[in-house]
Design a protein around this motif. Structure first.
Motif, PDB file in Angstrom:
ATOM      1  N   VAL A 126       1.152  -1.422  -0.049  1.00  0.00           N
ATOM      2  CA  VAL A 126      -0.313   0.201  -0.428  1.00  0.00           C
ATOM      3  C   VAL A 126       1.160   1.156  -0.227  1.00  0.00           C
ATOM      4  O   VAL A 126       0.936   2.221  -0.362  1.00  0.00           O
ATOM      5  CB  VAL A 126      -1.241  -0.195   1.381  1.00  0.00           C
ATOM      6  N   ALA A 127       2.230   0.869   0.644  1.00  0.00           N
ATOM      7  CA  ALA A 127       2.785   2.109   1.011  1.00  0.00           C
ATOM      8  C   ALA A 127       3.320   2.464  -0.483  1.00  0.00           C
ATOM      9  O   ALA A 127       3.753   3.728  -0.941  1.00  0.00           O
ATOM     10  CB  ALA A 127       4.047   2.332   2.479  1.00  0.00           C
ATOM     11  N   LEU A 129       2.573   1.631  -2.820  1.00  0.00           N
ATOM     12  CA  LEU A 129       1.678   1.826  -4.606  1.00  0.00           C
ATOM     13  C   LEU A 129       1.063   3.662  -4.239  1.00  0.00           C
ATOM     14  O   LEU A 129       1.569   4.557  -5.353  1.00  0.00           O
ATOM     15  CB  LEU A 129       0.325   1.056  -4.092  1.00  0.00           C
ATOM     16  N   VAL A 130       0.815   4.071  -3.040  1.00  0.00           N
ATOM     17  CA  VAL A 130       0.867   5.335  -2.937  1.00  0.00           C
ATOM     18  C   VAL A 130       1.968   5.814  -3.201  1.00  0.00           C
ATOM     19  O   VAL A 130       1.902   7.632  -3.692  1.00  0.00           O
ATOM     20  CB  VAL A 130       0.725   5.605  -0.920  1.00  0.00           C
ATOM     21  N   GLY A 131       3.088   5.562  -2.917  1.00  0.00           N
ATOM     22  CA  GLY A 131       4.204   6.203  -3.505  1.00  0.00           C
ATOM     23  C   GLY A 131       4.112   6.515  -4.925  1.00  0.00           C
ATOM     24  O   GLY A 131       5.255   7.682  -5.753  1.00  0.00           O
ATOM     25  N   THR A 133       1.770   6.089  -6.918  1.00  0.00           N
ATOM     26  CA  THR A 133       0.398   7.797  -7.357  1.00  0.00           C
ATOM     27  C   THR A 133       1.224   8.896  -7.134  1.00  0.00           C
ATOM     28  O   THR A 133       1.368   9.959  -7.936  1.00  0.00           O
ATOM     29  CB  THR A 133      -0.188   6.826  -6.241  1.00  0.00           C
ATOM     30  N   LEU A 134       1.853   9.024  -5.884  1.00  0.00           N
ATOM     31  CA  LEU A 134       1.952  10.216  -5.043  1.00  0.00           C
ATOM     32  C   LEU A 134       3.621  10.590  -7.143  1.00  0.00           C
ATOM     33  O   LEU A 134       3.147  12.572  -7.060  1.00  0.00           O
ATOM     34  CB  LEU A 134       3.129  10.578  -4.519  1.00  0.00           C
TER      35      LEU A 134
END
Length: 143
Positions: A126-127, A129-131, A133-134
């Protein structure tokens, strides 16, 4: 079958073989990766053989690619052309290495490790994928 079906099938088969190889080599276990990076402690050199094997396979793949007019399921190869070592490359490499060292995963093994069901793996993915995406939404336009 149409061209997209062949592409999907080839990608799926490649992913299955890659995931199987990661599992077979023990790369789904973050402790093994961290043991390799712990050169002053209880060092586990087995990852060097995995990495060496990957370099050999990649080298052979590039040699085959150079002899092919185009890939089997596309009109051209999509190979990076930028050979410049710049600050985004160095910073990104350092962040990748830090994440790999702290978490014991890089993206491929992290996704494959979801099949094992360890809660920390879910948090890592999850972290990650967030990174990603950011980066894609905020920084990728800046070159």
């Amino acid at each position: 079958m149409n061209r997209n079906t062949y592409r999907f099938s080839a990608a799926l088969l490649s992913g299955i073989v890659f995931g199987f190889g990661l599992s077979l080599s023990g790369m789904l276990n973050p402790v093994r990766v961290q043991g390799f990076l712990d050169v002053f402690g209880d060092w586990d050199p087995s990852l060097a053989f995995v990495l060496g094997g990957a370099v050999i396979v990649a080298f052979l793949g590039v040699q085959v690619m150079k002899r092919m007019p185009h890939p089997a399921f596309d009109d051209s190869f999509h190979v990076p052309t930028n050979r410049k070592i710049d600050s985004p490359l160095v910073i990104g490499s350092a962040l990748f290495g830090l994440g790999w060292g702290i978490g014991g995963f890089c993206p491929g093994p992290a996704v494959a490790s979801l099949s094992v069901g360890i809660p920390q793996t879910v948090l890592f993915v999850v972290a990650m994928l967030v990174g990603m995406t950011l980066y894609d939404r905020v920084w990728s336009g800046r070159t």
